[in-house]
Design an enzyme around this catalytic site. Structure first.
Site, PDB file in Angstrom:
ATOM      1  CG  HIS A  31      -2.081   0.891   1.284  1.00  0.00           C
ATOM      2  ND1 HIS A  31      -1.975   2.175   1.282  1.00  0.00           N
ATOM      3  CD2 HIS A  31      -3.316   0.699   1.191  1.00  0.00           C
ATOM      4  CE1 HIS A  31      -2.966   2.947   1.088  1.00  0.00           C
ATOM      5  NE2 HIS A  31      -4.020   1.830   1.091  1.00  0.00           N
ATOM      6  NE  ARG A  62      -3.850   7.447  -1.448  1.00  0.00           N
ATOM      7  CZ  ARG A  62      -4.017   6.341  -2.151  1.00  0.00           C
ATOM      8  NH1 ARG A  62      -3.619   6.343  -3.549  1.00  0.00           N
ATOM      9  NH2 ARG A  62      -3.727   5.263  -1.499  1.00  0.00           N
TER      10      ARG A  62
END
Length: 585
Positions: A296, A319
């Site tokens: 990740h 995000r």
């Protein structure tokens, strides 16, 4: 009492393939036992108390079975409680309310594209049927969680990396993984308490180390250690033990299959050591995509412990609401909403430290997360862009130029990195910001046990292993070479429910195929409640029924008759219900 006895009594008939339910009263030493069919032959063993295990357990209970859930930790929850972005679902009630033009087919296409990985055009062949089920069952899974059974709030939507539609559901407060898992955990504990352990039992600090198998490899129970002693439980098994991204031992699955990643920090808890995979392989299970481990891009770096091996995860939803990624020079370098493997790859090509930057609008949209991260010391608030530039060691003009370029990209839709969705713009130097330093971290194992679309475990010879199921991260193939954000919790619920449904069907089919043996299973439970020296045998009769023979020695000083060994059937060993498992902090 006080002398030998022998009893022989016919017990009903079995016309054709009908199921026999033995329900009679037996009295011994003042104890009464009612309806033995509720006590034996319908127990399911679930290994692992995360969201997959809890979803499976509730589905078994909904379909009339009983369940014992074993977890090696002192409390339930696993990695599921750490999931911070939400759970995906297509054509859910929430999406319909927000007029989102999504569908299971669109979602499936997004999953297939992600599952292919960076260097391939197609996902592994075994992934296609698994991902189809994941997408098609996603809406019902989310709606199951919001139903009166659990009454969860999943009213907010966001679009994560690799998704063509906003379909990641979360509630108004707290991390969705914790909220969802805690609700199912509480409900199971209440069922255990209300039924006094007759319908459900939870046993923590129980480390399962072996699957018990019978003829032809049928899985019929488990052996586990608790308090320094070995114990057994009997029944078909659903393995929900998670992945192996926290096992750094020299002979770990990680070091064997992906030694190139072993140096990275991890977001996984210490329990993620691949136990379920190892014991299932020992019982003949095959593997799918075991080398596929997800890195990740946004593990949170604590300024005081930058080299810590275990890190918190910056939710992808940060995000999704408009956060941007900047390199050490204050420049963007990737589509922030690209797939995880892509963003990680771009970070590896550029210079860190990398920062995740949210303006005031984005921060407000995901306010609870920001407050939580600040409390953990892994995120910082800046009163202006000038203050942020000073901290980064770049000029205010450079950071201002980056913001101006991004605002123009958002206006025109022409991004050099291919970004198409722009939330909460513009970015301005006189705004305030929430910022975190991030780095790539081991996060998820796409590889695991080979399973089919019902959650049944497949052997190395490509045949179903009777009595063995797997759900959640322990199962391989569902996500191919790369998992989309928000699909982890979904996988747990969809395949947990499918395994719960499949295993109860398996139990019923076993009874229908051999009703006389089913009668024997139920009567065999008496042996656990009477004098431990009792011997019980069940014999079919020519008329299609069966007879029970019980004998025991009760006279003082008489030698005891050895109790018969655990039968080759799905029979649980009764145990006092333990106290409900502590809730994770």
């Amino acid at each position: 009492e006080g002398h030998d006895r022998r009893v022989s009594k016919p017990l009903g008939s079995v016309p054709g393939k009908r199921v026999v339910c033995l329900s009679f009263i037996c009295r011994f030493r003042g104890l009464y036992f009612w309806d033995i069919s509720r006590m034996a032959g319908n127990q399911v063993i679930v290994i692992g108390g995360g969201l997959a295990g809890l979803s499976a357990a509730h589905t078994v209970l909904e379909r009339g079975g009983t369940v014992v859930l074993l977890d090696k930790m002192a409390f339930l929850g696993g990695n599921s409680t750490k999931a911070t972005s939400g759970i995906n679902g297509a054509l859910t009630k929430t999406q319909i309310k927000h007029n989102v033009p999504d569908s299971p087919d669109i979602f499936e296409a997004d999953c297939v594209k992600s599952a292919s990985g960076i260097h391939h055009k197609e996902p592994p062949a075994h992934t296609a049927p698994l991902v189809k089920v994941l997408a098609q069952e996603s809406g019902p899974a989310v709606d199951w969680l919001t139903s009166p059974a659990f009454n969860l709030d999943l009213s907010l939507l966001s679009r994560l990396g690799g998704h063509s539609q906003p379909r990641t559901h979360r509630g108004k407060e707290k991390f969705p993984g914790f909220t969802i898992t805690y609700a199912l955990m509480e409900k199971l504990e209440k069922i255990m308490e209300d039924s006094k352990g007759q319908l459900a039992r939870i046993i923590t600090k129980a480390e399962v180390y072996k699957l018990i198998t019978g003829p032809e490899g049928v899985v019929k129970g488990v052996e586990y250690k608790k308090g320094g002693q070995s114990h057994q439980e009997y029944g078909p098994v659903i393995v929900c033990t998670g992945g192996f991204a926290a096992d750094f031992a020299p002979d770990s699955l990680l070091n064997v299959h992906r030694p190139d990643l072993a140096h990275l920090p991890t977001t996984n808890g210490e329990h993620c050591t691949g136990d379920g995979i190892k014991m299932s392989v020992a019982a003949g299970a095959g593997l799918y995509d075991i080398e596929s481990v997800q890195v990740h891009p946004t593990g949170l770096v604590h300024p005081d412990e930058p080299e810590a091996k275990v890190k918190f995860l910056a939710a992808e939803a940060l995000r999704g609401v408009g956060g941007i990624l900047l390199d050490a020079n204050g420049s963007r370098f990737a589509d922030e909403l690209g797939r995880r493997d892509y963003v990680t790859g771009e970070m590896n090509k550029n210079k860190g430290p990398f920062r995740l930057v949210l303006n005031s609008k984005a921060s407000k949209e995901i306010e609870w997360h920001c407050k939580h991260y600040i409390g953990r010391g892994v995120m910082k608030h800046y009163a202006s862009g000038h203050e942020l530039a000073r901290e980064m060691g770049v000029s205010p003009q450079k950071l201002g130029d980056t913001f101006a370029k991004y605002n123009e990209i958002a206006r025109t839709g022409k991004c050099p990195f291919g970004k198409r969705f722009f939330q909460n713009v513009p970015f301005q130097m006189n705004d305030d910001f929430h910022v975190a330093i991030v780095c790539p971290v081991l996060h998820y194992c796409m590889g695991g046990l080979a399973v089919n679309a019902a959650g049944e475990v497949i052997s190395g010879n490509n045949t179903v292993i009777p009595g063995l199921y797997a759900a959640g991260e322990v199962a391989g193939g569902v996500h191919g070479r790369n998992r989309l954000g928000g699909n982890s919790l979904l996988d747990c619920v969809v395949y947990g429910r499918l395994c719960g449904a499949a295993v109860t069907k398996y139990l019923l089919e076993n009874i229908a195929r051999n009703p006389q043996a089913a009668a024997g299973r139920r009567v065999g439970m008496l042996n656990q409640h009477f004098n431990p020296a009792m011997k019980i045998s069940v014999e079919p009769t020519p008329q299609g029924g069966c007879s029970i023979n019980m004998e025991w020695g009760g006279s003082a000083g008489a030698p005891a008759i050895a109790s018969m060994p655990a039968p080759d059937v799905l029979v649980p060993t009764p145990a006092p219900a333990p106290a409900p498992a502590p809730v994770p902090a």
